[in-house]
Design an enzyme around this catalytic site. Sequence first.
Site, PDB file in Angstrom:
ATOM      1  N   HIS A  75      77.018  -8.494  22.839  1.00 18.58           N
ATOM      2  CA  HIS A  75      76.162  -7.329  23.050  1.00 18.58           C
ATOM      3  C   HIS A  75      74.867  -7.760  23.730  1.00 18.58           C
ATOM      4  CE1 HIS A  75      77.979  -4.271  19.985  1.00 18.58           C
ATOM      5  NE2 HIS A  75      78.906  -4.890  20.698  1.00 18.58           N
ATOM      6  N   TYR A 204      70.667   2.231  15.939  1.00 13.55           N
ATOM      7  CA  TYR A 204      69.769   2.373  14.802  1.00 13.55           C
ATOM      8  C   TYR A 204      69.127   3.750  14.911  1.00 13.55           C
ATOM      9  CZ  TYR A 204      70.045  -2.738  14.179  1.00 13.55           C
ATOM     10  OH  TYR A 204      70.482  -4.022  13.967  1.00 13.55           O
ATOM     11  N   LYS A 300      68.979 -10.338  10.006  1.00 16.23           N
ATOM     12  CA  LYS A 300      68.465 -11.705   9.913  1.00 16.23           C
ATOM     13  C   LYS A 300      68.979 -12.497   8.715  1.00 16.23           C
ATOM     14  CE  LYS A 300      66.357 -11.504  13.641  1.00 16.23           C
ATOM     15  NZ  LYS A 300      67.280 -11.922  14.681  1.00 16.23           N
ATOM     16  N   TYR A 388      65.112 -10.255  17.945  1.00 12.26           N
ATOM     17  CA  TYR A 388      66.466  -9.802  17.604  1.00 12.26           C
ATOM     18  C   TYR A 388      67.515 -10.836  18.002  1.00 12.26           C
ATOM     19  CZ  TYR A 388      70.098  -6.323  16.623  1.00 12.26           C
ATOM     20  OH  TYR A 388      71.166  -5.653  16.079  1.00 12.26           O
TER      21      TYR A 388
END
Length: 393
Positions: A75, A204, A300, A388
Amino acid sequence: MSTHQTQVVIIGGGPSGLLLSQLLDRKGIRSIVLEKHTREYVLGRIRAGVLEHGFVNLMREAGCSGRMDREGEIHAGFHIAHQGRLDRIDLAKHTGGETVMVYGQTEVTRDLYEARDAMGGVILHDVQNVQPHGLKDARPYVTWEQDGAAHRADCDFIVGADGFHGVSRKSIPAEVLREYEKVYPFGWLGVLSETPPVAEELIYARHDRGFALCSLRSRVLSRYYIQVPLTDRAEDWSDAAFWAELKRRLPEQVAGQLETGPSIEKSIAPLRSFVAEPMRYGNLFLAGDAAHIVPPTGAKGLNSAASDIYYLYHGFQDHYLQGDSSGLDGYSGKALARVWKAERFSWWMTNLLHRFPQGTETDLRLQRADLDYLFSSAAAQASLAENYVGLPY
């Protein structure tokens, strides 16, 4: 009591412990992995599926990336839904080409098990009453029970990768250990379904009714979440009620494309931020959830554990192969520096996207302003993207 001799005892047979054992074995460093659950139990846990590029590279170095590279989804971005809009964070654009890999933690663990089996790795399951001893001694040891018999392993070092509730962190004296914790007033209700994902990339969603996330495990397996009160129970939510609430929190064009189906797994996960310091005491090293937990908003958890394993792997390699212990001596400080950055990012993402029970209208307007700023500023998007995909080790 039977006695084993090894160099490193790893308490905890999840992906962190297995990965470290595999990496060490490939350098000729012996280890024993102790896991209190069965292999089937470990493989039955449904966890995160977004892997930083650093974790992906570790899997490749461990010789465990074949299936991940074939089946994982690369991605280069993700979407944030807010105020009926769908805006995209272009990870590759803002990080010089870095991406993430979407590949389920269960599959990571399965690949690591197969690799350890192929190398004859020592992984002991169903062990009880595990206890580290002599942590300040030159030659510590670990005792445990299995099938009614007592066992002991003498070693040079002990790695505690046994999670938040494990024995490792509790073995550090209270006067030495400092713990930092923030508990969030909501949880995530997650549903796994054998349905095509609603989008090619993660979505999200920040909505006045609460947070939502559209994720995936494969082209035919989807993972969805909605924010719920801590008082809710998974069994209180029927599949129909879950899908209806999820659609309410998504933009119309996304909700209209959502394919629903029976859930094959449904659970609620509470959210917390937690850090324990130091991450080394004598010859005991903490790794992963034994030392730190993040809310899952920033993806994370597993990735922070992987950075611990990176530092430990290189520290042990330098110690045994080059006689240089500086990496092990500096482990706690280096690992914690990166951990706290991951904690900050996860806390920020959580505050940005969730509806807090005691939040005011002013808080909601500030959230909206934060999102409006994010998508009006290339610098803000670059900061999000950099965190990210994963900060450097």
